[in-house]
Design an enzyme around this catalytic site. Sequence first.
Site, mmCIF file in Angstrom:
data_model
loop_
_atom_site.group_PDB
_atom_site.id
_atom_site.type_symbol
_atom_site.label_atom_id
_atom_site.label_comp_id
_atom_site.label_asym_id
_atom_site.label_seq_id
_atom_site.Cartn_x
_atom_site.Cartn_y
_atom_site.Cartn_z
ATOM 1 N N GLY A 179 -114.012 -19.064 35.545
ATOM 2 C CA GLY A 179 -114.377 -19.961 34.448
ATOM 3 C C GLY A 179 -114.502 -21.429 34.806
ATOM 4 O O GLY A 179 -115.304 -22.155 34.220
ATOM 5 N N GLU A 198 -108.539 -26.021 35.845
ATOM 6 C CA GLU A 198 -108.642 -24.883 34.920
ATOM 7 C C GLU A 198 -109.735 -25.182 33.885
ATOM 8 O O GLU A 198 -110.049 -26.345 33.610
ATOM 9 C CB GLU A 198 -107.250 -24.681 34.286
ATOM 10 C CG GLU A 198 -107.062 -23.532 33.365
ATOM 11 C CD GLU A 198 -107.453 -22.151 33.897
ATOM 12 O OE1 GLU A 198 -108.640 -21.969 34.215
ATOM 13 O OE2 GLU A 198 -106.594 -21.260 33.914
ATOM 14 N N ASP A 199 -110.312 -24.115 33.334
ATOM 15 C CA ASP A 199 -111.363 -24.311 32.330
ATOM 16 C C ASP A 199 -110.786 -24.575 30.940
ATOM 17 O O ASP A 199 -111.205 -25.500 30.249
ATOM 18 C CB ASP A 199 -112.329 -23.115 32.294
ATOM 19 C CG ASP A 199 -111.615 -21.764 32.150
ATOM 20 O OD1 ASP A 199 -110.361 -21.733 32.125
ATOM 21 O OD2 ASP A 199 -112.308 -20.736 32.067
ATOM 22 N N GLU A 253 -105.018 -21.945 26.493
ATOM 23 C CA GLU A 253 -104.809 -21.447 25.137
ATOM 24 C C GLU A 253 -103.304 -21.315 24.910
ATOM 25 O O GLU A 253 -102.653 -22.265 24.479
ATOM 26 C CB GLU A 253 -105.546 -20.119 24.973
ATOM 27 C CG GLU A 253 -105.758 -19.739 23.533
ATOM 28 C CD GLU A 253 -106.627 -18.508 23.396
ATOM 29 O OE1 GLU A 253 -107.653 -18.589 22.712
ATOM 30 O OE2 GLU A 253 -106.270 -17.464 23.965
ATOM 31 N N LYS A 279 -106.523 -26.002 23.766
ATOM 32 C CA LYS A 279 -106.359 -25.613 22.352
ATOM 33 C C LYS A 279 -104.885 -25.805 22.017
ATOM 34 O O LYS A 279 -104.096 -24.855 22.114
ATOM 35 C CB LYS A 279 -106.738 -24.140 22.160
ATOM 36 C CG LYS A 279 -108.181 -23.788 22.413
ATOM 37 C CD LYS A 279 -108.386 -22.293 22.111
ATOM 38 C CE LYS A 279 -109.730 -21.799 22.531
ATOM 39 N NZ LYS A 279 -109.874 -20.334 22.390
ATOM 40 N N PHE A 305 -113.185 -19.569 19.595
ATOM 41 C CA PHE A 305 -113.601 -19.011 20.878
ATOM 42 C C PHE A 305 -114.855 -19.739 21.342
ATOM 43 O O PHE A 305 -115.842 -19.813 20.618
ATOM 44 C CB PHE A 305 -113.859 -17.505 20.776
ATOM 45 C CG PHE A 305 -113.942 -16.881 22.136
ATOM 46 C CD1 PHE A 305 -112.792 -16.467 22.793
ATOM 47 C CD2 PHE A 305 -115.163 -16.763 22.788
ATOM 48 C CE1 PHE A 305 -112.866 -15.938 24.080
ATOM 49 C CE2 PHE A 305 -115.241 -16.238 24.072
ATOM 50 C CZ PHE A 305 -114.088 -15.824 24.721
ATOM 51 N N VAL A 306 -114.787 -20.300 22.544
ATOM 52 C CA VAL A 306 -115.919 -21.100 23.028
ATOM 53 C C VAL A 306 -116.506 -20.504 24.311
ATOM 54 O O VAL A 306 -115.813 -19.829 25.071
ATOM 55 C CB VAL A 306 -115.512 -22.575 23.262
ATOM 56 C CG1 VAL A 306 -115.175 -23.256 21.953
ATOM 57 C CG2 VAL A 306 -114.348 -22.693 24.238
ATOM 58 N N ASP A 318 -117.092 -17.749 29.519
ATOM 59 C CA ASP A 318 -117.922 -16.594 29.165
ATOM 60 C C ASP A 318 -117.311 -15.741 28.067
ATOM 61 O O ASP A 318 -116.125 -15.875 27.742
ATOM 62 C CB ASP A 318 -118.113 -15.705 30.396
ATOM 63 C CG ASP A 318 -116.835 -14.936 30.741
ATOM 64 O OD1 ASP A 318 -115.778 -15.582 30.874
ATOM 65 O OD2 ASP A 318 -116.893 -13.699 30.844
ATOM 66 N N ARG A 376 -122.215 -18.136 30.448
ATOM 67 C CA ARG A 376 -121.627 -19.087 31.388
ATOM 68 C C ARG A 376 -122.571 -20.233 31.732
ATOM 69 O O ARG A 376 -122.138 -21.349 31.978
ATOM 70 C CB ARG A 376 -121.316 -18.387 32.721
ATOM 71 C CG ARG A 376 -120.028 -17.647 32.748
ATOM 72 C CD ARG A 376 -119.682 -17.294 34.185
ATOM 73 N NE ARG A 376 -118.906 -16.069 34.272
ATOM 74 C CZ ARG A 376 -117.598 -16.002 34.097
ATOM 75 N NH1 ARG A 376 -116.906 -17.073 33.820
ATOM 76 N NH2 ARG A 376 -116.966 -14.857 34.184
HETATM 77 P P1 IMP Z 1 -103.962 -18.656 28.165
HETATM 78 O O1 IMP Z 1 -103.282 -17.954 29.316
HETATM 79 O O2 IMP Z 1 -103.622 -18.035 26.858
HETATM 80 O O3 IMP Z 1 -103.728 -20.151 28.159
HETATM 81 O O4 IMP Z 1 -105.500 -18.373 28.289
HETATM 82 C C1 IMP Z 1 -106.298 -19.017 29.205
HETATM 83 C C2 IMP Z 1 -107.411 -18.103 29.674
HETATM 84 O O5 IMP Z 1 -107.970 -17.345 28.593
HETATM 85 C C3 IMP Z 1 -108.536 -18.978 30.199
HETATM 86 O O6 IMP Z 1 -108.398 -19.182 31.594
HETATM 87 C C4 IMP Z 1 -109.759 -18.162 29.825
HETATM 88 O O7 IMP Z 1 -110.032 -17.217 30.833
HETATM 89 C C5 IMP Z 1 -109.371 -17.404 28.573
HETATM 90 N N1 IMP Z 1 -109.788 -18.090 27.324
HETATM 91 C C6 IMP Z 1 -108.981 -18.625 26.378
HETATM 92 N N2 IMP Z 1 -109.697 -19.136 25.359
HETATM 93 C C7 IMP Z 1 -110.999 -18.935 25.690
HETATM 94 C C8 IMP Z 1 -112.227 -19.267 25.025
HETATM 95 O O8 IMP Z 1 -112.280 -19.871 23.931
HETATM 96 N N3 IMP Z 1 -113.372 -18.926 25.684
HETATM 97 C C9 IMP Z 1 -113.371 -18.285 26.884
HETATM 98 N N4 IMP Z 1 -112.244 -17.948 27.524
HETATM 99 C C10 IMP Z 1 -111.058 -18.271 26.938
#
Ligand code: IMP
Length: 167
Positions: free
Chosen positions: A41, A91-92, A95, A123, A144-145, A151, A157
């Site tokens: 990502g 990181e992209d 969440e 977020k 969700f983006v 993606d 992407r």
């Molecule tokens: P976390 O571990 O809950 O912080 O989630 C992070 C990972 O979830 C990111 O590296 C993404 O791969 C995926 N992710 C979370 N939100 C989104 C979104 O809105 N769009 C796309 N991927 C997301």
Amino acid sequence: MSQLRILIPSELLKNRVQELGHEIRKKYGSGSVTCICVLRGALFFAADLVRHIGGDVRLEFIHINNQSDSMGIDISYFSGNIADKDCILIEDIVETGLTLQTIYSYLNNQNPRSLYSVSLLDKPSTRHHSIEIDFIGFSIPDEFVVGYGLDLHGRHRALDYIATYIP
Ligand code: IMP
């Protein structure tokens, strides 16, 4: 029918990535910076960001497989030797914070001299794990983006903007 609504237009995205690059370079002075891009990502973001950081900048990659919550996060590949280096994890999106927390502690165990983190998107309302992000591009609502590397099942992407996916 699903649709995409532009959340962060291309120009705004480009300007912020440039700004972030300059902020990060300022933090490190003229020193060497080892950037660690989280695949897949963060690929587009990292490619642009490292050019704006400029100077003595290195690029490494880490690949993770996001599994179901109970299985955790599996680090399947890491390209670098970061011992004694000044590093920044790219990181992209953050969440819950679990992915960043997991990768951060994996890298920290490899004894870098310093380890910062940057995420293009955050977020804050969905955070479950207490983590610090040193540089944030944009804080966004819990939507969700896709686009600019992000993606949905491998799609969207290549968009040069960030869009909210509306199912
Ligand atoms: P976390 O571990 O809950 O912080 O989630 C992070 C990972 O979830 C990111 O590296 C993404 O791969 C995926 N992710 C979370 N939100 C989104 C979104 O809105 N769009 C796309 N991927 C997301």
